[in-house]
Design an enzyme around this catalytic site. Structure first.
Site, short mmCIF file in Angstrom:
data_model
loop_
_atom_site.label_atom_id
_atom_site.label_comp_id
_atom_site.label_asym_id
_atom_site.label_seq_id
_atom_site.Cartn_x
_atom_site.Cartn_y
_atom_site.Cartn_z
N ALA A 1 0.83 -1.21 0.00
CA ALA A 1 0.00 0.00 0.00
C ALA A 1 0.86 1.25 0.00
O ALA A 1 1.42 1.64 1.03
CB ALA A 1 -0.94 -0.01 1.20
N SER B 1 2.04 8.98 -8.61
CA SER B 1 3.46 8.93 -8.95
C SER B 1 4.30 9.72 -7.97
O SER B 1 5.47 9.40 -7.74
CB SER B 1 3.67 9.48 -10.38
OG SER B 1 2.97 8.69 -11.32
N PHE C 1 -6.37 1.84 -4.69
CA PHE C 1 -5.81 1.01 -5.76
C PHE C 1 -4.91 -0.10 -5.19
O PHE C 1 -3.92 -0.48 -5.82
CB PHE C 1 -4.99 1.83 -6.77
CG PHE C 1 -5.77 2.85 -7.55
CD1 PHE C 1 -7.11 2.69 -7.82
CD2 PHE C 1 -5.12 3.98 -8.04
CE1 PHE C 1 -7.81 3.63 -8.57
CE2 PHE C 1 -5.81 4.93 -8.78
CZ PHE C 1 -7.15 4.75 -9.04
N ILE C 2 -5.26 -0.63 -4.04
CA ILE C 2 -4.40 -1.62 -3.39
C ILE C 2 -4.82 -3.02 -3.84
O ILE C 2 -5.89 -3.51 -3.49
CB ILE C 2 -4.44 -1.50 -1.86
CG1 ILE C 2 -4.20 -0.03 -1.44
CG2 ILE C 2 -3.41 -2.44 -1.24
CD1 ILE C 2 -2.93 0.60 -2.02
N ARG D 1 -7.69 -16.96 -42.66
CA ARG D 1 -8.78 -16.16 -43.21
C ARG D 1 -8.51 -15.82 -44.68
O ARG D 1 -7.41 -15.37 -45.04
CB ARG D 1 -8.91 -14.86 -42.39
CG ARG D 1 -9.93 -13.87 -42.91
CD ARG D 1 -11.34 -14.34 -42.71
NE ARG D 1 -12.28 -13.24 -42.91
CZ ARG D 1 -13.58 -13.41 -43.10
NH1 ARG D 1 -14.09 -14.64 -43.11
NH2 ARG D 1 -14.38 -12.38 -43.25
N GLN E 1 -7.36 -5.44 -35.13
CA GLN E 1 -7.59 -4.89 -36.46
C GLN E 1 -7.50 -5.97 -37.53
O GLN E 1 -8.31 -6.01 -38.47
CB GLN E 1 -6.55 -3.79 -36.75
CG GLN E 1 -6.89 -2.91 -37.94
CD GLN E 1 -8.09 -2.00 -37.67
OE1 GLN E 1 -8.46 -1.78 -36.53
NE2 GLN E 1 -8.69 -1.50 -38.74
N HIS F 1 -8.14 -9.13 -37.11
CA HIS F 1 -9.31 -10.00 -36.97
C HIS F 1 -10.62 -9.32 -37.36
O HIS F 1 -11.64 -10.00 -37.55
CB HIS F 1 -9.44 -10.49 -35.52
CG HIS F 1 -8.54 -11.63 -35.17
ND1 HIS F 1 -7.18 -11.46 -34.94
CD2 HIS F 1 -8.79 -12.95 -35.01
CE1 HIS F 1 -6.65 -12.63 -34.64
NE2 HIS F 1 -7.59 -13.55 -34.68
N GLU G 1 3.02 0.71 -11.53
CA GLU G 1 4.47 0.53 -11.40
C GLU G 1 5.25 1.62 -12.13
O GLU G 1 6.34 1.39 -12.64
CB GLU G 1 4.90 -0.86 -11.91
CG GLU G 1 4.37 -2.02 -11.11
CD GLU G 1 4.82 -2.01 -9.65
OE1 GLU G 1 5.85 -1.38 -9.35
OE2 GLU G 1 4.11 -2.61 -8.82
N THR H 1 4.14 5.31 -14.41
CA THR H 1 3.54 5.60 -15.71
C THR H 1 4.60 5.67 -16.80
O THR H 1 5.81 5.81 -16.53
CB THR H 1 2.79 6.94 -15.68
OG1 THR H 1 3.75 8.00 -15.43
CG2 THR H 1 1.73 6.96 -14.59
#
Length: 387
Positions: free
Chosen positions: A124, A132, A156-157, A272, A340, A342, A367, A369
């Site tokens: 935490a 950050s 966000f833990i 395909r 894209q 597919h 971890e 940005t």
């Protein structure tokens, strides 16, 4: 430089991939639809992971782990990363390396139960107003009568709902620096059930269904000095000493998902047919595949290079940041291009591509940005010339 894997490293990768494909893939669709990972399934898969020697494999052999070198560990992480995040992270847990910084008594209480699969840890740091900027945290721990009293909120833990304890970073004072006062940070072990410590449901998010996040509230939560991890005011040192390689772990799990998405794209391009031929024959598709493969190889090499340097003691912050930055951004590109290729089917949940695409988004945020990684890289470049 010799790039070939050893026989042992190849065996680790093959064993882990076989486990992921046989034991984790079959449960992905249900976890994705329900957003819930039942404890009975966790325990079932946990037992299988232990039997396969894959549980807590990131830990040193001396404490019951596999004792893998960094490259072998990241090869293992890459294969686990192919699967739904909740399945591989919870059922094939890798306890945080920061637990190794504890005293012998703390290891008995916290580290070894995690390695045995009896509980999970959670870390935490992040707060609603300090992501950050960790030194901007407002949650505090003040010394009072021989104890520490914690107040504040973390959010966000990850998987705090199933963890029996949290490793919590709190501001415990300030120091004067040439750039003004900065917070001093201390790390604490906080057991679930401690008066004044509450775990609340977190947020629903688009990435990693079944992998929960929580809000942690501290309201005059009193802890003894024995709950300090490391030294008072030295929380950043503990984190830097033991958590540095987490960026490489993120990079490796992203490589696994990127490889899975690329494999689907290649297979579909060969299968395909449109306008009388395989769609892979069209440059609009074939050039995408070439770029995807090239970028993935570059991300792999950056990550393996950083892992090798980590074990040699020569890795730099920029090395790890480059690996994390490249792997997370390559995953986003490959996931998008695979969809894209597919067409409409790529967005249907019959394939894992829409899940990989959704899950990719968080990787450029947690971890550190992408912007933080670029800051670390450029700072190292400038410092070399006095900047």
């Amino acid at each position: 430089m010799h790039f070939a894997l050893t026989e042992e490293q190849q065996m680790i990768a093959d064993t882990t991939r076989a486990f992921v494909e046989n034991e984790l893939y079959p449960h992905e669709a249900e976890i994705e639809r329900s957003g819930h990972l039942p404890m009975e399934l966790i325990r079932e898969l946990q037992a299988k992971a232990m039997a396969a020697g894959l549980y807590a494999a990131n830990m040193p052999e001396a404490v019951g782990g596999a004792g893998l070198d960094s490259l072998s560990w990241l090869l293992y992480e890459k294969e686990l990363g192919r699967a739904n995040y909740a399945l591989h992270w919870t059922c094939v847990a890798r306890p945080s390396n920061i637990l190794l910084a504890g005293t012998d008594e703390q290891k008995e209480k916290y580290l070894f139960p995690c390695i045995r699969g009896e509980t999970w840890d959670c870390l935490a740091m992040t707060e609603p107003g300090a992501g950050s900027d960790l030194r901007g945290m407002k949650a505090t721990a003040r010394f009072d009568g021989g104890d520490f009293v914690l107040n504040g909120t973390k959010h966000f833990i990850s998987h705090a709902d199933i963890a029996d304890f949290a490793i919590v970073f709190m501001a415990t004072g300030e120091e004067e620096t040439p750039r003004g006062p900065k917070k001093l940070i201390t790390a604490f072990f906080v057991d679930k059930g401690t008066p004044g410590f509450t775990v609340r449901d977190g947020y629903r998010n688009v990435s990693h269904r079944g992998y929960t996040n929580s809000v942690l509230d501290f309201d005059d939560c009193r802890l003894p000095k024995s709950a300090v991890l490391g030294e008072v005011h030295k929380g950043f040192q503990v984190a830097n000493d033991w958590l540095g390689a987490t960026r490489l772990q993120v990079a490796a799990t992203c490589l696994g998902r990127a490889d899975r998405a690329l494999s689907h794209a290649i297979a579909y391009a060969a299968e395909r047919r449109q306008f009388g031929q395989q769609i892979g024959k069209f440059q609009g598709v074939s050039f995408k595949l070439a770029d995807m493969a090239m970028e993935l190889k570059a991300a792999n090499l950056l990550t393996w290079d950083a892992a090798w340097k980590f074990d040699q003691g020569t890795v730099t912050e920029a090395d790890m940041s480059m690996a994390k930055l490249k792997a997370t951004e390559v995953l986003a590109m490959i996931a998008d291009e695979a969809i894209q290729i597919h067409g409409g089917m790529g967005l249907m949940d019959e394939l894992p591509l829409e899940r990989i695409w959704r899950d990719a988004r968080v990787e450029r945020i947690w971890e550190g940005t992408s912007e933080i990684q670029r800051h670390i890289i450029s700072r190292e470049l400038l410092r070399a010339v006095g900047g």
